[in-house]
Design a protein around this motif. Structure first.
Motif, PDB file in Angstrom:
ATOM      1  N   LEU A 161      -3.839  10.265  20.559  1.00 32.32           N
ATOM      2  CA  LEU A 161      -2.411  10.849  20.212  1.00 32.32           C
ATOM      3  C   LEU A 161      -1.486   9.933  19.613  1.00 32.32           C
ATOM      4  CD1 LEU A 161      -1.942  13.027  23.187  1.00 32.32           C
ATOM      5  CD2 LEU A 161      -2.706  13.840  21.324  1.00 32.32           C
ATOM      6  N   LEU A 162      -1.231  10.132  18.160  1.00 29.70           N
ATOM      7  CA  LEU A 162      -0.038   9.284  17.522  1.00 29.70           C
ATOM      8  C   LEU A 162       1.365   9.457  18.346  1.00 29.70           C
ATOM      9  CD1 LEU A 162      -0.892   9.974  13.842  1.00 29.70           C
ATOM     10  CD2 LEU A 162      -1.968   7.874  15.212  1.00 29.70           C
ATOM     11  N   TYR A 163       2.140   8.333  18.614  1.00 27.88           N
ATOM     12  CA  TYR A 163       3.202   8.659  19.143  1.00 27.88           C
ATOM     13  C   TYR A 163       4.529   7.798  18.594  1.00 27.88           C
ATOM     14  CZ  TYR A 163       2.754   4.327  21.934  1.00 27.88           C
ATOM     15  OH  TYR A 163       2.601   2.910  22.325  1.00 27.88           O
ATOM     16  N   LYS A 164       4.079   6.977  17.526  1.00 29.51           N
ATOM     17  CA  LYS A 164       5.281   6.434  16.861  1.00 29.51           C
ATOM     18  C   LYS A 164       4.794   5.592  15.709  1.00 29.51           C
ATOM     19  CE  LYS A 164       8.597   2.411  17.859  1.00 29.51           C
ATOM     20  NZ  LYS A 164       8.922   1.336  18.694  1.00 29.51           N
ATOM     21  N   PHE A 165       5.539   5.913  14.491  1.00 32.84           N
ATOM     22  CA  PHE A 165       5.593   5.324  13.182  1.00 32.84           C
ATOM     23  C   PHE A 165       6.358   4.165  12.937  1.00 32.84           C
ATOM     24  CE2 PHE A 165       6.439   4.660   8.826  1.00 32.84           C
ATOM     25  CZ  PHE A 165       5.191   4.843   8.073  1.00 32.84           C
ATOM     26  N   VAL A 166       5.678   2.978  12.669  1.00 32.28           N
ATOM     27  CA  VAL A 166       6.565   1.829  12.498  1.00 32.28           C
ATOM     28  C   VAL A 166       6.198   1.204  10.959  1.00 32.28           C
ATOM     29  CG1 VAL A 166       6.913  -0.541  13.413  1.00 32.28           C
ATOM     30  CG2 VAL A 166       6.386   1.232  14.965  1.00 32.28           C
ATOM     31  N   ALA A 167       7.511   1.337  10.223  1.00 34.96           N
ATOM     32  CA  ALA A 167       7.365   0.811   8.756  1.00 34.96           C
ATOM     33  C   ALA A 167       7.561  -0.772   8.810  1.00 34.96           C
ATOM     34  CB  ALA A 167       8.212   1.186   7.904  1.00 34.96           C
ATOM     35  N   THR A 168       6.557  -1.748   8.459  1.00 36.95           N
ATOM     36  CA  THR A 168       6.647  -2.990   8.693  1.00 36.95           C
ATOM     37  C   THR A 168       7.454  -3.495   7.280  1.00 36.95           C
ATOM     38  OG1 THR A 168       4.559  -3.089   9.615  1.00 36.95           O
ATOM     39  CG2 THR A 168       5.501  -5.210   8.986  1.00 36.95           C
ATOM     40  N   SER A 169       7.138  -2.758   6.064  1.00 37.91           N
ATOM     41  CA  SER A 169       7.763  -3.207   4.856  1.00 37.91           C
ATOM     42  C   SER A 169       7.701  -1.863   3.877  1.00 37.91           C
ATOM     43  CB  SER A 169       7.203  -4.264   4.384  1.00 37.91           C
ATOM     44  OG  SER A 169       6.697  -3.790   2.890  1.00 37.91           O
ATOM     45  N   GLY A 170       8.700  -1.495   3.363  1.00 37.66           N
ATOM     46  CA  GLY A 170       8.677  -0.220   2.470  1.00 37.66           C
ATOM     47  C   GLY A 170       8.950   1.013   3.180  1.00 37.66           C
ATOM     48  N   GLY A 171       9.585   0.818   4.266  1.00 35.42           N
ATOM     49  CA  GLY A 171       9.857   2.114   4.930  1.00 35.42           C
ATOM     50  C   GLY A 171      10.481   3.141   4.341  1.00 35.42           C
ATOM     51  N   ASP A 172      11.569   2.376   3.260  1.00 35.85           N
ATOM     52  CA  ASP A 172      12.860   3.527   2.654  1.00 35.85           C
ATOM     53  C   ASP A 172      11.998   4.073   1.663  1.00 35.85           C
ATOM     54  OD1 ASP A 172      12.439   1.040   1.493  1.00 35.85           O
ATOM     55  OD2 ASP A 172      14.115   0.807   0.684  1.00 35.85           O
ATOM     56  N   LEU A 173      10.723   4.080   1.246  1.00 35.46           N
ATOM     57  CA  LEU A 173       9.931   4.601   0.084  1.00 35.46           C
ATOM     58  C   LEU A 173       9.488   5.839   0.688  1.00 35.46           C
ATOM     59  CD1 LEU A 173       7.995   1.350  -0.975  1.00 35.46           C
ATOM     60  CD2 LEU A 173      10.368   2.078  -1.823  1.00 35.46           C
ATOM     61  N   ILE A 174       9.415   6.191   1.874  1.00 32.84           N
ATOM     62  CA  ILE A 174       8.972   7.595   2.570  1.00 32.84           C
ATOM     63  C   ILE A 174      10.083   7.987   3.503  1.00 32.84           C
ATOM     64  CG2 ILE A 174       6.544   7.256   2.134  1.00 32.84           C
ATOM     65  CD1 ILE A 174       6.317   6.608   5.093  1.00 32.84           C
ATOM     66  N   ASN A 194      10.110   7.070  -3.150  1.00 37.07           N
ATOM     67  CA  ASN A 194       9.978   6.288  -4.243  1.00 37.07           C
ATOM     68  C   ASN A 194       8.654   5.302  -4.511  1.00 37.07           C
ATOM     69  OD1 ASN A 194      12.892   6.437  -5.369  1.00 37.07           O
ATOM     70  ND2 ASN A 194      13.427   5.837  -3.139  1.00 37.07           N
ATOM     71  N   PRO A 195       8.596   4.674  -5.635  1.00 37.59           N
ATOM     72  CA  PRO A 195       7.312   4.094  -5.800  1.00 37.59           C
ATOM     73  C   PRO A 195       7.235   2.734  -4.991  1.00 37.59           C
ATOM     74  CG  PRO A 195       8.264   4.470  -7.856  1.00 37.59           C
ATOM     75  CD  PRO A 195       9.286   5.188  -6.894  1.00 37.59           C
ATOM     76  N   GLY A 196       6.156   2.221  -4.766  1.00 37.28           N
ATOM     77  CA  GLY A 196       6.146   0.937  -4.169  1.00 37.28           C
ATOM     78  C   GLY A 196       5.080   0.955  -3.193  1.00 37.28           C
ATOM     79  N   ASN A 197       5.046   0.009  -2.203  1.00 38.74           N
ATOM     80  CA  ASN A 197       3.858  -0.081  -1.085  1.00 38.74           C
ATOM     81  C   ASN A 197       4.698  -0.156   0.164  1.00 38.74           C
ATOM     82  OD1 ASN A 197       1.648  -0.762  -2.769  1.00 38.74           O
ATOM     83  ND2 ASN A 197       2.385  -2.581  -3.167  1.00 38.74           N
ATOM     84  N   TYR A 237      -1.811   1.375   5.071  1.00 38.03           N
ATOM     85  CA  TYR A 237      -0.803   1.141   4.155  1.00 38.03           C
ATOM     86  C   TYR A 237      -1.090   2.400   3.266  1.00 38.03           C
ATOM     87  CZ  TYR A 237      -4.546  -2.070   2.475  1.00 38.03           C
ATOM     88  OH  TYR A 237      -5.690  -2.511   2.191  1.00 38.03           O
ATOM     89  N   ILE A 238       0.192   2.288   2.470  1.00 35.96           N
ATOM     90  CA  ILE A 238       0.234   3.263   1.404  1.00 35.96           C
ATOM     91  C   ILE A 238       0.924   2.748   0.111  1.00 35.96           C
ATOM     92  CG2 ILE A 238       1.515   5.561   0.366  1.00 35.96           C
ATOM     93  CD1 ILE A 238       2.438   5.849   3.724  1.00 35.96           C
ATOM     94  N   GLN A 239       0.085   2.970  -0.920  1.00 33.57           N
ATOM     95  CA  GLN A 239       0.693   2.403  -2.414  1.00 33.57           C
ATOM     96  C   GLN A 239       1.141   3.822  -3.231  1.00 33.57           C
ATOM     97  OE1 GLN A 239      -2.288   1.199  -5.158  1.00 33.57           O
ATOM     98  NE2 GLN A 239      -0.917  -0.068  -5.898  1.00 33.57           N
ATOM     99  N   ILE A 240       2.479   3.781  -3.466  1.00 29.06           N
ATOM    100  CA  ILE A 240       3.133   4.783  -4.215  1.00 29.06           C
ATOM    101  C   ILE A 240       3.057   4.548  -5.413  1.00 29.06           C
ATOM    102  CG2 ILE A 240       5.075   6.170  -4.446  1.00 29.06           C
ATOM    103  CD1 ILE A 240       5.751   5.172  -1.455  1.00 29.06           C
ATOM    104  N   THR A 241       2.377   5.079  -6.513  1.00 32.19           N
ATOM    105  CA  THR A 241       2.314   4.691  -7.880  1.00 32.19           C
ATOM    106  C   THR A 241       3.363   5.053  -8.810  1.00 32.19           C
ATOM    107  OG1 THR A 241       0.940   6.779  -8.186  1.00 32.19           O
ATOM    108  CG2 THR A 241      -0.235   4.631  -7.809  1.00 32.19           C
ATOM    109  N   ASP A 242       4.147   6.102  -8.636  1.00 31.95           N
ATOM    110  CA  ASP A 242       5.156   6.595  -9.313  1.00 31.95           C
ATOM    111  C   ASP A 242       5.957   7.853  -8.770  1.00 31.95           C
ATOM    112  OD1 ASP A 242       3.829   8.850 -10.509  1.00 31.95           O
ATOM    113  OD2 ASP A 242       3.681   7.623 -12.481  1.00 31.95           O
TER     114      ASP A 242
END
Length: 169
Positions: free
Chosen positions: A84-97, A136-139, A164-169
């Motif tokens: 069961l997933l219980y926590k999401f932690v953005a290490t970098s680019g968290g403001d992109l989603i 927004n785009p980014g990683n 990780y996630i790559q956001i292309t545009d």
């Protein structure tokens, strides 16, 4: 004209091996990192995978306004242990989603009917998934914390790994 897509990510966790290899632990604020790439499998449609499909380091391609949904299961489909997933932690680019949140849903799930194997029956179940919108785009480099529970709901341990996630545009 481009339309928004839903990108489904299935996370299959080898729960039994994780418990035997990394042990049990009881602190959700100090989960154990899973460093063995052979114990977590992240799967999405080939068109959404940039690299690592069916591995533990899935890199997905997403566009602004796409929705990402994460669901998890154990390799036994939760028969012995569940993840069961219980926590999401953005290490970098968290403001992109948008901040991923778990959403509860009621769903109709097909089941085989032994008396009529070519016509399935259905049952209603409560289910959930983690949901986020690409802004927004980014990683985005992130990790999910997850717990492993037995079939009685007793927590066996808390763990994490980092896709990780790559956001292309």
């Amino acid at each position: 004209m481009a339309t928004q897509e839903i990108i489904d990510v299935l996370i299959a966790v080898d729960t039994e091996t994780i418990i035997s290899k990394f042990g049990t632990n009881t602190d959700p604020n100090n989960p154990v990192q899973i460093t063995d790439a052979s114990l977590i499998f992240m799967i999405t449609k080939s068109a959404d995978a940039v690299s690592g499909n069916a591995g533990n380091e899935l890199k997905i391609g997403a566009k602004t306004l796409d929705t990402i949904r994460w669901r998890e299961t154990s390799l036994s489909l939760n028969a012995v242990y569940s993840a069961l997933l219980y926590k999401f932690v953005a290490t970098s680019g968290g403001d992109l989603i948008s901040p991923p949140i778990p959403l509860l849903a009621e769903d109709q799930v097909p089941l085989p009917d032994p008396s009529n194997p070519t016509v399935p029956k259905t049952q209603t179940i409560e289910t959930y998934f983690w949901n986020s919108t690409v802004l927004n785009p980014g990683n985005v480099i992130y990790h999910f914390n997850f717990m492993i529970v037995d079939r009685s709901g007793n927590v066996q341990g808390y763990y994490w790994w980092d896709p990780y996630i790559q956001i292309t545009d």
